[in-house]
Design a protein around this motif. Sequence first.
Motif, PDB file in Angstrom:
ATOM      1  N   UNK A   1      15.702  -1.633  31.850  1.00  0.00           N
ATOM      2  CA  UNK A   1      16.587  -2.689  31.346  1.00  0.00           C
ATOM      3  C   UNK A   1      17.483  -3.180  32.479  1.00  0.00           C
ATOM      4  N   UNK A   2      18.061  -2.225  33.220  1.00  0.00           N
ATOM      5  CA  UNK A   2      18.971  -2.609  34.297  1.00  0.00           C
ATOM      6  C   UNK A   2      18.224  -3.346  35.406  1.00  0.00           C
TER       7      UNK A   2
ATOM      8  N   UNK B   1      25.591  -3.399  28.179  1.00  0.00           N
ATOM      9  CA  UNK B   1      25.726  -2.186  29.003  1.00  0.00           C
ATOM     10  C   UNK B   1      26.937  -1.369  28.556  1.00  0.00           C
ATOM     11  N   UNK B   2      27.987  -2.091  28.169  1.00  0.00           N
ATOM     12  CA  UNK B   2      29.197  -1.424  27.668  1.00  0.00           C
ATOM     13  C   UNK B   2      28.859  -0.652  26.386  1.00  0.00           C
TER      14      UNK B   2
ATOM     15  N   UNK C   1      28.683   2.541  34.899  1.00  0.00           N
ATOM     16  CA  UNK C   1      28.395   2.514  36.339  1.00  0.00           C
ATOM     17  C   UNK C   1      27.502   1.302  36.666  1.00  0.00           C
ATOM     18  N   UNK C   2      26.456   1.127  35.806  1.00  0.00           N
ATOM     19  CA  UNK C   2      25.523   0.019  36.033  1.00  0.00           C
ATOM     20  C   UNK C   2      26.233  -1.329  35.868  1.00  0.00           C
TER      21      UNK C   2
ATOM     22  N   UNK D   1      36.564  -0.569  33.733  1.00  0.00           N
ATOM     23  CA  UNK D   1      37.500   0.341  34.400  1.00  0.00           C
ATOM     24  C   UNK D   1      38.299   1.162  33.388  1.00  0.00           C
ATOM     25  N   UNK D   2      38.614   0.506  32.284  1.00  0.00           N
ATOM     26  CA  UNK D   2      39.344   1.238  31.238  1.00  0.00           C
ATOM     27  C   UNK D   2      38.483   2.386  30.709  1.00  0.00           C
TER      28      UNK D   2
END
Lengths: 145, 462
Positions: free
Chosen positions: B285-286, B310-311, B317-318, B349-350
Motif C-alpha cells: 500500500x505504501x 495511514x493514520x 512513520x510511513x 507528531x501528536x
Amino acid sequence: MYKLIIPLVTFGLTACTSTSDTVNLVQCTNNNWTDVGYKIAKEGKSVRNFSKFEELCGEKLAENAKSLYLNGYSSGIKEYCTYDNGQKLGSKGIPNNNNCPFELREQFDKGHKVAALVLKEKKAMVKKMQEMQNVGKKYENVKNN
Amino acid sequence: MFNINKNRVLFTSVFALVYSSYVFSSNTSENLAFNIKVGKPTFVLPQFSGPYREREASIAPAEYERAERLRSLLENDNQSEVLKELEAFYDIELSPAMLTLKAQIYFSMQKYDKAEVLYLKVLKRKPQLVRVHRDLGQLYLLKDKPKKAQKHFSKALSLGSNEAIVHGQLAYLNLTLNSPFSAISEYQQAMALQPNEIQWQQGLFSALSQAKMYTTAHALLAEMLVKNPNKIDLWLNKAVLSLNQNNNKEALISLEMAILLGDKDEGNLKTAAQLHLQLQSYDRAFELISRHIDQNSLNTHTLNEYLTWLDQVEMWQEASDLLKKIEPKIKGLSAKEQSMLFVQTANINSNRNKLNIAEDYYKRALDSDPSNGDALLKYALFLSEKKAHIQAELLYIRAESIPEFEKQALLGKAQLYLNMQNHASALVQLQKAYSRYPELAALSEQINVIKNIIRLKNKNQA
C-alpha cells in the motif's frame, strides 16, 4: 404607348387560358403550388414542367413554390401511376410517356401494355371484318351482274 | 466504497460503429457523449438485379448505363462529379437506389441534414428498404438523436437485416436508453455473427454487469482474458466485477495485474492502495502511495486522504516519510492546502508523542488558514488532552461558527466540559446539539444521564 399596351393584352390572354401548366404573373407568388404539382402529375406530365414556371416567373416565383409543387406532384403521380390508369390510357391509344417513378412504373406499364395489345387486336379484327365485308360486296356485285 | 475509473473501464469501447468504411468509435457511453470519427467512405452502388426486390434498392434497367458511369467516377474518388450529375435530376426522376446513393454521398460529405431529408424521401417511396433504415440509424447516431436511431435499427432488423453491426448498435442504444436486459440478446446476436469482434464482447459484458448477471459476466470475461491476457481494460473490468460481488481480494489481484501491465490511472492506483490497506498488506500500500505521489503533480486532497488512511492504520512513520517526501513542494501550495498538510503533520507528531512539534504545526496550520475547521477541532482536542481547557474552549467556540463544523464543535465542547466536571455547561451544549441535529438520537440518553448527575449533585449539596 404601344409598348405598354401589348404586354397587358398578352397577360390578359394568359390569364384566360390558364391551365395546370400555365400561370400568370400574379400567380407566381400567390399560386397554390401543391395543387399545380398535383394536377400536372394527374395528367401524367413530366415533373420538369416546373421549369416553365421558373422561366416565366423568374425572381417573382414564391420561395417555397418548388417544394410545394414537388409535394403535390409526388401525391398526384402516385395516384396516376396505377395498373388501372395505365390500362385506361392504353385502351384509348394514348402513348406511355414514361413519367412514372421507377418503383411505380412496373404496374402502370403492365396495364398500358395489356390495353395497347387489346386495342391493337381490336383494330386488326375491325380491319379484317371490313375486308371481309368488302370481299362480300364484291362477290354480291359479281353475282348480280 | 471503491471507485475504479468507471468511465474508462466498464464502458470502454462499448460502442463502436463500423459501417462499410465509416468508422465510428466511442470511449464513453455513460452520458451518451459520443466521440465519433468518420473515416473514408465507400459507396454501395447496387447491381442490376432484374425486377425490384422488396427489401433491397436495385437500380432500374433504364439507369444501368448511368450507374456504370457513376461507379467509375466513384472509383476515382470523384464524388462531387457524381453529385453534380445526380443533382441535375428531380428526386422523383431517380430510382430509390440512385436516391440512396445521392444520400450516401451527402452523408460522406458530412452534409447530414441533406442526407437525412433524402433518406426519408427514399423511405416514403420504399418503406421496406433495409439498407436505408440502417444508414439512417447511423446518421441519427451521428446527429446525437439516439431514439430515432433506435427506431430505424429496429426497423432494419424487423425487415430481416442480420448484420452484426445493426445488432450491436441497437444493443448499445437499448443499453443506454432502456434496460441492460433489452441489450443482452442483441449483443449476443452480434457476437454470434462476429465472434472475434471485441466491441460486442465488451458490450455484452457491460450489459451483463449492469443487469447484475455477474456469474455470466465473469464467464464471458474469463473467455476474453484467455484471448487477450495483456489487455489492461479487461483486468480492470474484472476488478470492477469482483468489487460488485464484494470480493475485494479478487478485485485487488485484478487491479494489480492491470497496474503490472502499465495502468497508470490515478483513481485505480488509489483504489489499489486502499484495498491493500484494508487487506493489511501495508508495505505494498505504501509503495503504491509513494509511486502515486512521485508520478503525479501534488494533489493535496488525495495526499490528505492517504495520510488519513495511514493514520487510521497507525502507520505514522510511513505517513511522516510521505510528508518528508513532499516537503519541498509544500511552499508552492496555497495557504489553505498548506494548512491542511500542517494539520496532518501535527496529528502524526501528536500520535508519536512529539507534542511540542505537534503544537507548533497546529499553530502553523491556523496561521495559514484561520478558518480551517479541521485544524480548530483537532488542536482543541489536543489542548484538551493537555488540560489547557480555556484555550481548547476558545478553539471550539471558533469552530462552532463554521457551519460544517458546528456539530462536532458542540460535541467536542460538551466533552471538554464533562472533562472539567462542569456538567451544567455540558448539558447546555448537548441540548443545543440535539435540538439542531435531531439525527443525534443517542444524545437524548446521555442528556438524561447528565441531568441525573446534576440532580444528584444538587441533592448532595443540599
